[in-house]
Design an enzyme around this catalytic site. Structure first.
Site, PDB file in Angstrom:
ATOM      1  N   ASP A  77       3.763   5.132 -11.376  1.00 55.95           N
ATOM      2  CA  ASP A  77       3.832   6.475 -11.945  1.00 55.95           C
ATOM      3  C   ASP A  77       2.966   6.550 -13.202  1.00 55.95           C
ATOM      4  O   ASP A  77       2.659   5.527 -13.832  1.00 55.95           O
ATOM      5  CB  ASP A  77       5.290   6.800 -12.283  1.00 55.95           C
ATOM      6  CG  ASP A  77       5.582   8.286 -12.199  1.00 55.95           C
ATOM      7  OD1 ASP A  77       4.632   9.086 -12.317  1.00 55.95           O
ATOM      8  OD2 ASP A  77       6.759   8.649 -12.011  1.00 55.95           O
ATOM      9  N   GLU A 105      -2.293   8.255 -14.966  1.00 60.07           N
ATOM     10  CA  GLU A 105      -3.411   9.015 -15.583  1.00 60.07           C
ATOM     11  C   GLU A 105      -3.958   8.326 -16.838  1.00 60.07           C
ATOM     12  O   GLU A 105      -5.184   8.302 -16.989  1.00 60.07           O
ATOM     13  CB  GLU A 105      -2.953  10.427 -15.984  1.00 60.07           C
ATOM     14  CG  GLU A 105      -2.343  11.247 -14.908  1.00 60.07           C
ATOM     15  CD  GLU A 105      -0.882  10.901 -14.688  1.00 60.07           C
ATOM     16  OE1 GLU A 105      -0.148  10.736 -15.667  1.00 60.07           O
ATOM     17  OE2 GLU A 105      -0.494  10.774 -13.539  1.00 60.07           O
ATOM     18  N   ASP A 140       3.734  16.100 -10.252  1.00 64.61           N
ATOM     19  CA  ASP A 140       5.041  16.748 -10.384  1.00 64.61           C
ATOM     20  C   ASP A 140       4.894  18.263 -10.287  1.00 64.61           C
ATOM     21  O   ASP A 140       4.887  18.985 -11.294  1.00 64.61           O
ATOM     22  CB  ASP A 140       5.677  16.359 -11.720  1.00 64.61           C
ATOM     23  CG  ASP A 140       5.894  14.864 -11.839  1.00 64.61           C
ATOM     24  OD1 ASP A 140       5.949  14.192 -10.791  1.00 64.61           O
ATOM     25  OD2 ASP A 140       6.007  14.366 -12.965  1.00 64.61           O
TER      26      ASP A 140
END
Length: 827
Positions: free
Chosen positions: A402, A405, A475
């Site tokens: 997760d 980025e 998300d």
């Protein structure tokens, strides 16, 4: 006085000079180099179809090591000629023209047909101070044809198929993943090899990449003739796609988040009890306990007291477990302390900001969580050492990486001054997901070849397809608009060369559908039920079918009971996925071996049909299945207006016992579908045949997703199973859709190791001759341990009017015994 950088050339320079017309150039092993208007220009062939263009201010010296490009430049046979003010370099596949007066580069086919031109004087270098170092901002402009469609740029939540006429700020974030690459309907691609924040602009004047930091202009032009060819060139340049295990193509259940190991195991047990297929379950964050121990890669939460038993219990139910890991560490973890001592942490606001698990963050208690320097080889070693010891050693099957980025909150300009192993964070910002995912992949591959690497991750960049990762789209909010955006987002990502895409089925943030904040009731809300079912049906035809989100529980049994329309629609979609596993796994081999794609924009297969150039709501799944998801609400209002404050519904609607309006999901609705020109099409559910090049109206129910099979297709249908490997494929149904010649290769291997790289796999080729109405099942090629030696194929010749689908009993036309030797089946 400009800072000099050391520049390393990967080529030998010959002493061939040409001084005609006052210009000079040097011929090299790879192309040429010259100086025009104080700019050094190099043209380097990386193969007959790919050429690199490198520009930098005259006299500068620097070292440029690509993070994405792994292909070594090849000595290519090319010819050099001059015509007026132009130098022309020709390989076997493309022609590159350099204007000696203004430095403009143009690309043409070998026959001289224009493909792409740089804009005159379109390359710019602007002085820039990057974290104290003198460098440049760099840009290059190009001229495209007025009606030329282009695709790529990454995962963009803009709903666009063709990426013309827009400006995009390319800085990796939660729901937009950027790759500085596009390809054209004309059959070429362009990779802008820069990792700093970049602006892509396309307007009437030009098409431009502008990057904040760059010692040079560095891009690769590739000509593939068509979209598949461009994808193949991009993968050859930046890395091929390894195989995923068979089990990754089954159904995955997830939630934000399971609080105990018993809860996780209980979900799998419930699916087994209900007879609903399931292959994997995902444990989200906080199994490590509090935020100060963020990403400890250990089970410190009291809800997970027996980690080994937890993993074993899931495995004993014939399911697989992947687990959440992050790109950051809390200050009380051993990783944090070790990385901090070595100067391998970056200091900017990331998730979670507060040490308290509350929303909004309580900044009176800062978490102290920091992102690690994934560009540093030693930092990657430390990351894997802890991951291996704390989790991989338990037998966990894959990684949910997760925030790759990574999360960057409350952004300040000085945040980009953070020093990494490769320079400022600004200089390498967009390549962070490539580096952190690559670190895990490479370490696991070194440790074992017995288990294929599978990484689910939130961000991607050029080359990441080589690292066993499937990128999800972040998300998202739970809305019909978000669902509609996923089709072009996934297709454009695929067209950058990365075939592995998925999204949170149902959208991540679903709280708007609850009666009150976060009470978890939305699974009984018909508004959400309809959206979820349609998203799930779309998910059948993506590389990973994964249900996930927050604010409500997504497991099937929260949506109702068997016999109810919503429950049945969910179950049937999951079972449809499993029936297609032989087709999907064989397609995955095509992706690995033949540089194919799972999700195929219609322009890939029907370039001559201009109606599909900008079509953003349909696609091919593999080379045979046309998918036309229902993307508009049919039974419930899509937008909430003039709402009851409690229910979120229009006043006056009948309310059920649970507080939600009563909706009848039984009526038949309809959806429009465009069938591309160039083939005829069979409705999968009815076998009704249609000519391509027309829009039709398809009757639908809540239980129906419109999809069509191209004539000439051969589709294997798998057995009814509870998990992917429950039954052998020794009694497959083979559907032949007549109307054109066709072929299909059934791929099989050991399902979860890298022995296929050693040649341990088998393929069985099926070839349909439409004129003779014969199906040839060829000699089996290859062998592997556990291979089925003898089997039965049930052959169905599909023609207009014959019953099809999951709910209709079919009569089989031929039953064939097959022992690996060639068989001819006549109809």
């Amino acid at each position: 006085m400009k800072l000099k950088h050391m520049y390393t050339l990967l080529l030998l320079v010959f002493s061939l000079y040409n001084t005609s017309k006052g210009q000079s150039y040097k011929q090299t092993d790879l192309g040429i180099k010259t100086v025009i208007n104080s700019t050094e220009i190099e043209i380097q062939f990386y193969g007959s179809s790919t050429v690199r263009i490198l520009k930098f201010p005259e006299g500068d010296e620097f070292e440029k090591k690509s993070l994405s490009v792994i292909k070594k430049p090849q000595k290519e046979i090319f010819n050099i000629s001059e015509m007026g003010k132009e130098i022309i370099l020709k390989s076997k596949k493309i022609s590159v023209v350099l204007n000696l007066k203004n430095g403009q580069v143009a690309f043409k086919t070998i026959s001289g047909e224009p493909l792409l031109n740089e804009k005159k004087y379109g390359g710019k270098f602007t002085d820039f101070i990057d974290a104290g170092d003198t460098t440049y901002s760099v840009s290059q402009s190009y001229i495209l044809d007025e009606n030329e469609a282009i695709y790529g740029l990454g995962i963009l939540q803009n709903g666009k198929m063709s990426q013309r006429n827009q400006q995009v700020q390319m800085v990796q974030n939660n729901t937009w993943d950027f790759t500085t690459f596009f390809q054209s309907v004309k059959g070429y691609g362009l990779f802008w090899d820069n990792y700093s924040p970049t602006t892509f602009t396309d307007n009437e004047a030009s098409t431009e990449f502008l990057s904040e930091v760059g010692d040079c202009i560095d891009y690769y032009f590739m000509y593939g003739k068509n979209a598949d060819g461009v994808v193949a060139e991009m993968r050859e340049l930046t890395g091929e796609v390894p195989m995923f295990p068979l089990w990754t193509y089954g159904f995955w259940q997830s939630r934000e988040r399971y609080k105990t190991q018993d809860e996780v195991v209980g979900v799998v047990e419930k699916y087994r009890e209900l007879g609903v297929p399931l292959d994997g379950i995902i444990q989200d964050w906080q199994y490590w306990g509090d935020n100060y121990h963020w990403n400890a890669m250990q089970f410190l939460n009291p809800g997970f007291p027996e980690p080994q038993k937890f993993v074993d219990d899931v495995h004993n139910l014939n399911a697989h477990l992947i687990i959440s890991i992050w790109s950051s560490f809390g200050p009380k973890t051993s990783q944090f302390k070790l990385l901090q001592d070595k100067g391998m942490l970056m200091d900017f606001q990331t998730w979670p900001q507060s040490g308290k698990d509350v929303w909004p963050p309580d900044m009176n208690y800062p978490s102290g969580v920091q992102v690690y320097d994934a560009y540093h080889p030693e930092a990657k070693d430390i990351y894997w050492e802890h991951l291996n010891k704390g989790l991989f050693s338990l037998g966990i099957d894959g990684w949910w990486m997760d925030s790759t980025e990574p999360d960057h909150l409350d952004v300040k300009p000085e945040d980009f001054d953070n020093k990494t192993y490769l320079g400022s964070f600004r200089k390498v910002r967009n390549a962070y997901p490539l580096e952190t995912v690559g670190g895990v992949y490479e370490h696991q591959r070194k440790q074992t070849s017995d288990k294929r690497v599978f990484i689910l991750t939130r961000s991607g960049f050029a080359g990441q397809q080589r690292y066993g990762s499937n990128v999800w789209s972040g998300d998202l909010g739970s809305s019909w608009e978000a669902l509609r955006n996923q089709i072009p987002a996934g297709l454009n990502f695929t067209l950058t060369g990365n075939p592995n895409f998925n999204s949170d089925i149902g959208g991540f943030f679903a709280g708007a559908y609850n009666l009150s904040y976060n009470d978890g009731t939305a699974a009984k809300n018909p508004l959400f039920q309809e959206l979820y079912v349609r998203w799930l049906q779309y998910g059948v035809f993506t590389p990973m079918m994964r249900s996930h989100g927050t604010d409500l529980k997504r497991e099937i049994y929260y949506f109702g009971e068997k016999g109810e329309p919503v429950y049945d629609a969910i179950e049937n979609a999951i079972k449809l996925r499993y029936s297609l596993l032989p087709f999907i796994y064989s397609t995955s081999w095509d992706v690995t071996k033949q540089q194919g794609s799972f999700m195929r924009a219609l322009v890939m297969d029907f370039t001559d049909d201009k109606k599909v150039w900008d079509l953003n709501d349909e696609y091919m799944f593999g080379k045979s299945i046309l998918v036309a998801p229902v993307l508009q609400a049919q039974y419930t209002p899509e937008k909430v207006v003039k709402v009851d404050k409690k229910t979120g519904w229009n006043k006056g609607q009948e309310i059920g016992e649970n507080g939600f309006p009563v909706v009848d999901f039984m009526p038949v609705k309809s959806s429009t579908v465009y069938l591309p020109e160039g083939a005829d099409w069979y409705d999968f559910w009815t076998n009704e045949k249609y000519h391509g090049g027309q829009e039709i109206t398809k009757e639908t129910t809540i239980n129906t997703i419109p999809f069509y099979i191209k004539e000439g297709s051969i589709i294997p249908i798998g057995p009814k199973v509870q998990y992917a490997t429950e039954k052998n494929w020794d009694n497959l149904e083979i559907r032949v859709y007549e109307g054109a010649n066709g072929e299909f290769s059934l791929y099989e291997d050991e399902n979860d190791n890298y022995n296929y790289e050693k040649g341990l796999y088998s393929t069985i080729s099926f070839n349909w001759n439409d004129a003779k109405k014969t199906l040839t099942i060829d000699n089996r090629k290859g062998d592997f341990p556990g291979m089925i030696k003898e089997r039965t194929f049930r052959i169905v010749k599909v023609a207009k009017g014959k019953a099809a689908g999951n709910e209709v009993v079919m009569s089989f036309d031929k039953v064939v015994k097959y022992n690996g030797k060639k068989v001819l089946v006549k109809f």
